[in-house]
Design an enzyme around this catalytic site. Structure first.
Site, PDB file in Angstrom:
ATOM      1  N   GLY A 212       0.835  -1.203   0.000  1.00 54.41           N
ATOM      2  CA  GLY A 212       0.000   0.000   0.000  1.00 54.41           C
ATOM      3  C   GLY A 212       0.862   1.243   0.000  1.00 54.41           C
ATOM      4  N   ASN A 213       0.282   2.390   0.317  1.00 57.89           N
ATOM      5  CA  ASN A 213       1.081   3.613   0.444  1.00 57.89           C
ATOM      6  C   ASN A 213       0.429   4.527   1.473  1.00 57.89           C
ATOM      7  OD1 ASN A 213      -0.750   5.576  -0.958  1.00 57.89           O
ATOM      8  ND2 ASN A 213      -0.426   4.139  -2.655  1.00 57.89           N
ATOM      9  N   HIS A 214       1.088   5.646   1.764  1.00 56.64           N
ATOM     10  CA  HIS A 214       0.659   6.502   2.877  1.00 56.64           C
ATOM     11  C   HIS A 214      -0.446   7.501   2.527  1.00 56.64           C
ATOM     12  CE1 HIS A 214       3.444   5.043   5.770  1.00 56.64           C
ATOM     13  NE2 HIS A 214       4.487   5.268   4.985  1.00 56.64           N
TER      14      HIS A 214
END
Ligand code: CTP
Length: 403
Positions: A212-214
């Site tokens: 995923g990512n932030h």
């Protein structure tokens, strides 16, 4: 969510029998999420008490230029009151008050507030049928409307005098519905459909893990809200986030992976007028998703990743009437890279975030952006809240579409 949610509604009550209905009117505004302050004429107090209206509105009610408190005299600031309102609703509006409003008389707090108000003013006349039809009252109606004030026409029915005819104040529900419709009808994106993507995507590795990512999704949610507040019907396609929104004009479509997002976007794109893709979509996804949880059998693990489909570029290829907006998050050679993306993906506008700018980017509540459009126009903005960035973006899109 009503368009009146969060709006400051100033309610002016004048001395007519319909004043008793303003208790219901205040409750309706409050129920819809509006903040309400009431200002009354001295005569209105004979029909409904300030205490009733202050209790319901949760704010002090004012009816004179000054208030005496023990030995002190407090000046009631009609200018501040007038400026506080996002809209001023005068209901019931008697023939007397309407005539004074039309002539600029300001011998009570309500009239002085009216003269000070810069917001849209609605008035709901209430009077007996012959007063309603009198040429001088008609003249007040016309004059006030020529000033830009908005009349909420009276209904017909039995009047307090026992006579039957026109002059009955519109019912509180009808007043609220009239105002909501009026605001919506004047909004620049009324009748338009906007698609927004937001948040990260999660690419499954096995049943319990993902890449995923932030991205927090905040920017996309603010864009969806700003679009809806301008009257647009919004479809918000969002990856997993902690953000949420309830708005009658926003349809939230939750997705997980880049591939889900691609499909959801293509399900809606053909019917929209504007598409704003602010999601941080994964560029790569595991080629094979393990059906069982991967065990730590060795010291290293290699995952083979493959490219996801570029949703934005795919829309650039098929767009017809749609105004297409993309985002670019760059760390170096920002302007050139963003301009390249604008052209390559056939966009109308690109929003550049530079990771070199403090306060910009993924997680926070602020962002610093530059808008680059396909006419070559470059507009650099200061660091702002994401709410304000969303509003700037929508204004820019509206301006460009009208150009
Ligand atoms: N985007 C998308 N689908 C993807 C990847 C990105 O729709 N699979 C969209 C994003 O929502 C954003 C824009 O493309 O609006 C820019 O994404 P970005 O990752 O900055 O650019 P890329 O074109 O992927 O280029 P690069 O990674 O090389 O910088």
């Amino acid at each position: 969510m009503s368009i009146l949610n969060g709006k400051n509604v100033l309610l002016g009550v004048t001395g007519g029998i319909a004043a008793y209905k303003t208790a219901a009117l205040v409750r309706l505004f409050i129920k819809l999420g509006a903040n309400v302050k009431v200002v009354m004429t001295p005569a209105a107090k004979d029909f409904i008490t300030p205490l009733t209206l202050s209790t319901l509105s949760k704010n002090p009610v004012q009816y004179s230029f000054t208030t005496e408190d023990n030995d002190t005299v407090i000046w009631n600031d009609h200018v501040g009151l007038g400026l506080w309102g996002d809209l001023f609703v005068i209901a019931p509006a008697t023939a007397n008050t309407l005539s004074k409003m039309a002539s600029g008389t300001s011998n009570n707090l309500l009239l002085a507030t009216y003269l000070s108000a810069k917001c849209p003013v609605y008035f709901a006349p209430a009077m007996d049928l012959d007063m309603y039809k009198h040429p001088s009252t008609m003249e007040s109606f016309e004059k006030l409307q020529s000033f830009g004030n908005i009349m909420i026409p009276a209904g017909s029915g039995e009047l307090a005098s026992g006579l039957v005819g026109e002059g009955r104040m519109a019912e509180p529900e009808d007043i609220v519905a009239f105002i909501e419709q009026d605001i919506l009808g004047k909004l620049p994106l009324r009748g338009q459909k906007v698609l927004v993507t937001a948040g990260p995507t999660y690419e499954a590795i096995d049943p319990v893990r993902f890449i995923g990512n932030h991205s927090s999704g905040k920017m996309g949610f603010e864009i969806a809200k700003a679009s809806a507040n301008l009257g647009a019907e919004v479809v918000l396609i969002t990856g997993p986030t902690h953000e949420n929104v309830t708005h009658s004009l926003i349809n939230v479509v939750p997705v997980v992976s880049a591939s889900d997002m691609y499909n959801a976007v293509h399900d809606h794109f053909k019917t929209v007028d504007i598409a704003i893709l602010s999601a941080a979509v994964a560029d790569f996804t595991p080629k094979v998703v393990a059906t069982q949880k991967i065990k730590k059998k060795s010291d290293t693990l290699t995952l083979e990743l493959e490219r996801t489909k570029d949703i934005l570029a795919s829309l650039g290829e098929i767009k017809t009437k749609q105004y297409l907006v993309g985002f670019a998050l760059e760390t170096n050679n920002e302007l050139e890279n963003a301009k390249g993306k604008l052209k390559r993906k056939n966009l109308n506008l690109i929003v550049l975030n530079s990771l070199n700018d403090k306060g910009a980017g993924f997680k926070g509540n602020t962002n610093k952006v530059t808008f680059i459009d396909n006419t070559g126009d470059i507009a650099e903005h200061d660091l702002k809240s994401k709410t304000d960035v969303a509003s700037d973006l929508l204004n820019k899109i509206i301006e460009n579409r009208h150009a």
